[in-house]
Every structure is written in C-alpha cells, then in structure tokens.
Scaffold this active site. Sequence first.
Site, PDB file in Angstrom:
ATOM      1  N   LYS A  66      -8.932  18.182  15.915  1.00 21.49           N
ATOM      2  CA  LYS A  66      -8.458  17.488  14.716  1.00 21.49           C
ATOM      3  C   LYS A  66      -8.440  18.503  13.582  1.00 21.49           C
ATOM      4  O   LYS A  66      -9.493  19.013  13.173  1.00 21.49           O
ATOM      5  CB  LYS A  66      -9.374  16.320  14.361  1.00 21.49           C
TER       6      LYS A  66
ATOM      7  N   HIS B 198      -8.682   9.947  11.306  1.00 23.97           N
ATOM      8  CA  HIS B 198      -8.294   8.922  12.276  1.00 23.97           C
ATOM      9  C   HIS B 198      -8.333   9.534  13.677  1.00 23.97           C
ATOM     10  O   HIS B 198      -7.540  10.413  14.000  1.00 23.97           O
ATOM     11  CB  HIS B 198      -6.887   8.402  11.987  1.00 23.97           C
TER      12      HIS B 198
ATOM     13  N   ASP C  13      -7.745  14.823   8.309  1.00 24.70           N
ATOM     14  CA  ASP C  13      -7.393  13.564   8.972  1.00 24.70           C
ATOM     15  C   ASP C  13      -8.549  13.090   9.847  1.00 24.70           C
ATOM     16  O   ASP C  13      -8.888  13.729  10.841  1.00 24.70           O
ATOM     17  CB  ASP C  13      -6.132  13.773   9.806  1.00 24.70           C
TER      18      ASP C  13
ATOM     19  N   TYR D 198       0.866  -1.186   0.000  1.00 22.48           N
ATOM     20  CA  TYR D 198       0.000   0.000   0.000  1.00 22.48           C
ATOM     21  C   TYR D 198       0.897   1.230   0.000  1.00 22.48           C
ATOM     22  O   TYR D 198       1.652   1.454   0.954  1.00 22.48           O
ATOM     23  CB  TYR D 198      -0.877  -0.044   1.247  1.00 22.48           C
TER      24      TYR D 198
ATOM     25  N   TYR E 190     -10.177  -3.675   8.688  1.00 22.52           N
ATOM     26  CA  TYR E 190      -8.841  -3.197   9.063  1.00 22.52           C
ATOM     27  C   TYR E 190      -8.907  -1.958   9.945  1.00 22.52           C
ATOM     28  O   TYR E 190      -8.302  -1.905  11.023  1.00 22.52           O
ATOM     29  CB  TYR E 190      -8.018  -2.895   7.807  1.00 22.52           C
ATOM     30  N   HIS E 191      -9.645  -0.965   9.496  1.00 20.99           N
ATOM     31  CA  HIS E 191      -9.662   0.300  10.218  1.00 20.99           C
ATOM     32  C   HIS E 191     -10.410   0.190  11.538  1.00 20.99           C
ATOM     33  O   HIS E 191     -10.217   1.004  12.435  1.00 20.99           O
ATOM     34  CB  HIS E 191     -10.261   1.388   9.333  1.00 20.99           C
TER      35      HIS E 191
END
Length: 711
Positions: free
Chosen positions: A586, A592, A590, A76, A230-231
């Site tokens: 934040k 996350h 982004d 990736y 995954y996340h």
Amino acid sequence: MTEKLARWRSLAERELKADPDTVAWQTPEGINVKPLYTGDDLQGIDHLDNLPGEKPFLRGPRATMYAGRPWTIRQYAGFSTAEESNAFYRQALAGGQKGLSVAFDLATHRGYDSDHPRVEGDVGKAGVAIDSVEDMKILFDGIPLSEMSVSMTMNGAVIPVLAAFIVAGEEQGASRAELSGTIQNDILKEFMVRNTYIYPPEPSMRIVADIIAYTAAEMPRFNSISISGYHMQEAGATLVQELAFTLADGREYVRSAIRRGQDVDAFAGRLSFFFAIGMNFFMEAAKLRAARLLWSRVMEEFEPKKPQSFMLRTHCQTSGWSLAEQDPYNNIVRTAYEAMAAVLGGTQSLHTNSFDEAIALPTEFSARIARNTQLILAHETGVTKVVDPLAGSYYVESLTSELAEKAWALMEEVEAMGGMTKAVNDGYPKRLIEEAATRRQPAIDKGDEVIVGVNRFRPEVEDRIEARAIDNRAVREAQLKRLERVRRQRDPKQWETALARLSEVASSGEGNILEAAVEAARARATVGEISDVLRGAFGDHSAVPEVVHDVYGPAYGDDPEYAMLVDRLLQFSQSLGQKPRLMVAKLGQDGHDRGAKIIASAFGDIGFDIIAGPLFQTPPEAAAAAIEAGVHVVGVSSLAAGHKTLLPQLVEELKAKGAEDIIVVCGGVVPRQDYDFLKEHGVAAIFGPGTNVLDAARAVLDLMEGRRRNV
C-alpha cells in the site's frame, strides 16, 4: 394460520417440485430467510406497538418523519483545490442539494501539509487539500456558514481541520454558536477498517472527548461526532457486524465523555451516526430500524433525563463497494435501490454515490444524476407521505428483530472483553471483518453471488466512461505556493506561543486540545504543524499487518478450477525451488485495505508466499522492503488515485537498486484510460475492480513463468 400454511406448502411443493424450505436463503449474517413470512413470525416480537417519535424510536426519531420534513440531501464531495471544490459546491447547492459534505485528500486526513515528502502522490487526490485556515476560507467562499449545514469526514487530523473550520467561520462573520453540521471524529472505526489514524487509541479517545466537550459548550448546533459503520461495511463487515460495532463504538464514546466530566444530556443529543446502505434491500431498511431500537437500549445505562438523549439520528451513504467498473451504468440503478432502502429505513440525511466512482472521482454529469436520484425519490415516488411505510411487514419486522438480537449478542461479547477500546487494541473487530470480507469473495468469484455485468450478464462491448482526472502536480504546486505565503505573512511570535500552548495542553492532560488548536489555527499554524505538535505529545500509531488464512481456500472446497490452479502453482514452486513470493503493498496515505487483505489471504491459500507490507509506504520504502524480503512480485493495491505518481516511482526505485527483475502489478480503482501509461512505466499488469481473484492469480503466475523462461 396452520391450515393456511399447509395449503401454501402444498402449492409451493407442486410448483417447485421440492420442499419449499430448500429455497431458503442464508444471508452473510447467518439469518435464514424463508420464502414466506406470516403473522406467526411476529409472535414474541415486542416492538410492534411502537410509534414514531416515541422511545425507543424504532419507527423514527420524529413523529412525522418525512411527512413533516424530508431528509437532507447531501453529496460527499471534494477534490483538487479549495477553489475547484468551492465551485462544485455552489453548483450542487443551486441544483437542489441542501447541505455540504466535505471529502478531504489523504494528506490532510493523515495530518500532513502538502509539502511533506510522504504525500507527493496524494495531494488533491480523492478529496480537497486543506493546509490552513486560508484554504478553508476559500473552500466556503460565498457559502454562508451561519446558514449552511456542513458535514466533514475527518478523523485522524480532526483537531486542526475542525479548528480551521471554526476560525474560517468566525472570519466570515459566523460565530461558533451559529455553525451547524457534523464532524465525523470517529477514531475507533479508523483502527478497525479505514486506517486514517495518526495517534495511538488512548490519546485519540481523549481528542474525541475534548471535541465533544468543546462543541457542547460552544457550538450548540453542531454534531460533535458521527459514529460510522459505513466504512465497516465497505471493508467487508456483515450488517450484524456493522450494526454491533458501530453502536459499541458509540457506547465507548459516551463513556469517554462522561469520564471527562461531561453530563450525558449536555452532549448525547448532538451525537449522530453514519451507515452504509448496500444491495440487500429489506435488510438495510431493517438495519436502520434495529439501530434506533438498540441505541435507545444502550443509552438506558447512562440514565439520561432528556428524551433526545435516547434518539439515534443517522446519515446514510449508498455503497461504494457495490459499484462496479464493468457495465458502469448499472450503478445508477444500484444507487437508486440503495437510496430507497435508506429512506424506507428512516435516515435523516443521505448521500447517493455517482455511477463512475468505481473508476474515478465523479464528474459534474454523474454527480447531477446521483443528486437527481434523491430529488426524484423525494418528489415523485410518494415515499414522503407516510411515516415508516414498512411497519407491520411480516418480513421486515422479523428481520428487524433478528438483526437486533444478533447485533446485541455481538455487542455483549465486546462488553465482556472490556469495551470497544480494548477490543480494538486486541484486533478483534478487525479480524472478524476481514474474515467476513474474505469469506464473501469466493461466492462472487464463483458466481454464487450474482453481480450483473461483472460475473453474470456481462456485455460483449462495454461503454467507455470519461473519468475525471486530477493533475496532482499542478494541485501540489498551487498548495505549496499558498503554504509559503501563509508562513511568510503570519506573526512568528503569535504562532510560536500558540503552538507552545497546544503542546502544553496535550502533554499535561490539562485543558481542552481543540480550544488550544483554535488559537493555533487563528495564528495560522498549518494542519501539519498542529498535527506534529500532537505527534510530539502522543506519538504515532503503527499497525502490524496480519493476513487471514484458510478462509478463501476452504470456500472453494473440491472445485476443479481451484484445484488445478493450486496444482499448477505447486509444480512451479518445485521448479523454482521455493514458493513464489509476493509482497502486497500500500503506497501513499491510502488506508483502504479490503482489496489488499483479500488478495493476501486468497493468494496465500492458493500457495503463494505472502509478505503483507505495512500501510503508508513511500515507493523507496516499498522497494527496499521488497528487495530485503526477496520477493518475485510486488502487488500494489491502489484506491486513492495516486497510481500515476507512485507506481512509476516504485518501478524506478527497483531499477535503481538493481532489482528490475521484480515484477510490479497493480490492482484497485484505476481508470482504464491510465492502463497504457502504467504499462509504459513498467507495470506488468493491472487488475481493475471486480477482477476474479483466480484470474488474477493465474495472470501473476503467467508473468512469473514467462519471466523465468526468459532468464
């Protein structure tokens, strides 16, 4: 067996000087792992006679698995400009990589062109900037798209990005039918954890269904969706939550496609999955086996006719969260173990993270080590010689069964709520994942969960790692020049007609959105322009941030260190006349937010008054919000490399508004080589990955006490 177990127990008691059951381990999933497993533990498990390549595919979707063909080695990657990413791809393919996996920058993820004022600090950071077909053509220059499998991690701006890829392939000479690969297209997961959404859930689900329909008709070699757990794990989900919510998402996507008139057998065989592989070695292998079992069970309700429609095929990626900034060469070992777990679980393709990704984007050196980890695994260890070598293991088969049972129970809870879209709208999965992440953090901070080189066995002197640096301004300037050229050279009438048609399709509900977007991309409409048309039809989605309470604190119980900090903060609050107020911010695009949510929850339990800022703020917006809320500290969580642009802007905005007394601190993925720069620009403290939360709270309190003494 009872007599043999009694003998073992007697031996174990002599060795342990205690009942052997006292060494049992309870995983975060609530599974009690015993020190010994025997044949008795397999009683009642009905999957033991399954064979690879046969329904329910627990032992693998193909009869011969790696003995017939090894997994696909992917990396990736994507950074800076399309030109630099293209050079990186070519080098990786020459070094043995078998497929491409594209990382886009956050401006692209959120459907903004590089010249949009909201993305000044995000262009070319954490991925490659793609504004139009012209960027996509450069990205794959010299890489034949009729032969190369391409995976693209894209969800929010999935329509313009996939449209640009299709047109770039056509202009390279590859027909739509020849294009192979996968588009992630998993929007439900974005609302739960990763947050690179654009539109509300309902129209987002229509986009998913339209992509499934278009690719089923036009792109038979292309996987229309990669349903991603995954996340979720990266955000803190337990393996049971990752498994259950991922498969529940898949069930929802199948229902959505069928409601749009699709025959299940026309698309089910092109669905793929994407799981994280963390450090619980045997549990991760068992998770992939359980996933195939459960997906086959899910698909039963849709009554497909083709065996392929029951198969779960998956890509895996080693954990990014398990990578540590401290003693970073340990990450090479972690990644190797995680890769082995993925392979023993039967993944179809694999990405191995580079050891420096807790610090910055990987260098060519670190990426080569990560890629060679897979090559060594495939060619030197013998794991490709036997299908499902863990089959029959008392421990692994028991874990497989228990994971499947617990995940299915959670999936049934989601069904009782009305399905995953309803559960996501209600915030249920997000809340459970955030609670799990917050619950795990005290175990790490206290050292109960050992992380070598971080909370135990830390070296006195750490190696300095050279991190890749991206010149954000240079990348943005180059993108702006190409954007200007694209807009100048395109046919205005063709462009206007194509966007009008896209708007009509999106607003009316009639027609296929991707089909209309392909025509818009061909007319050189940009990613931002196509996204804005859809914004006009669907609106923007804005999440309301929520903070988990009373999870971090109770995990410490009567711990004297924690109690001392709480008491010290209470005394400071009394002298201040109020609780010290901290805004967790934040900045940029982004999404996350695991670290931000943990800090907000933990600091709140310790005694701070927490303001949880919304995602995607600009520095002026964050400064205005901080002043309006009357905060003493702004804590910026940064994971996407925009810190050198966004943090100085925030400090300057506060100064310009006469609020220079507000302390600015930063936490997250910030290379140590950038610390001096940030401090020179007014950032009072930087907390890198792996920072103990209590240490961070003490440091913030120190800053506040020092500031108060100097007033």
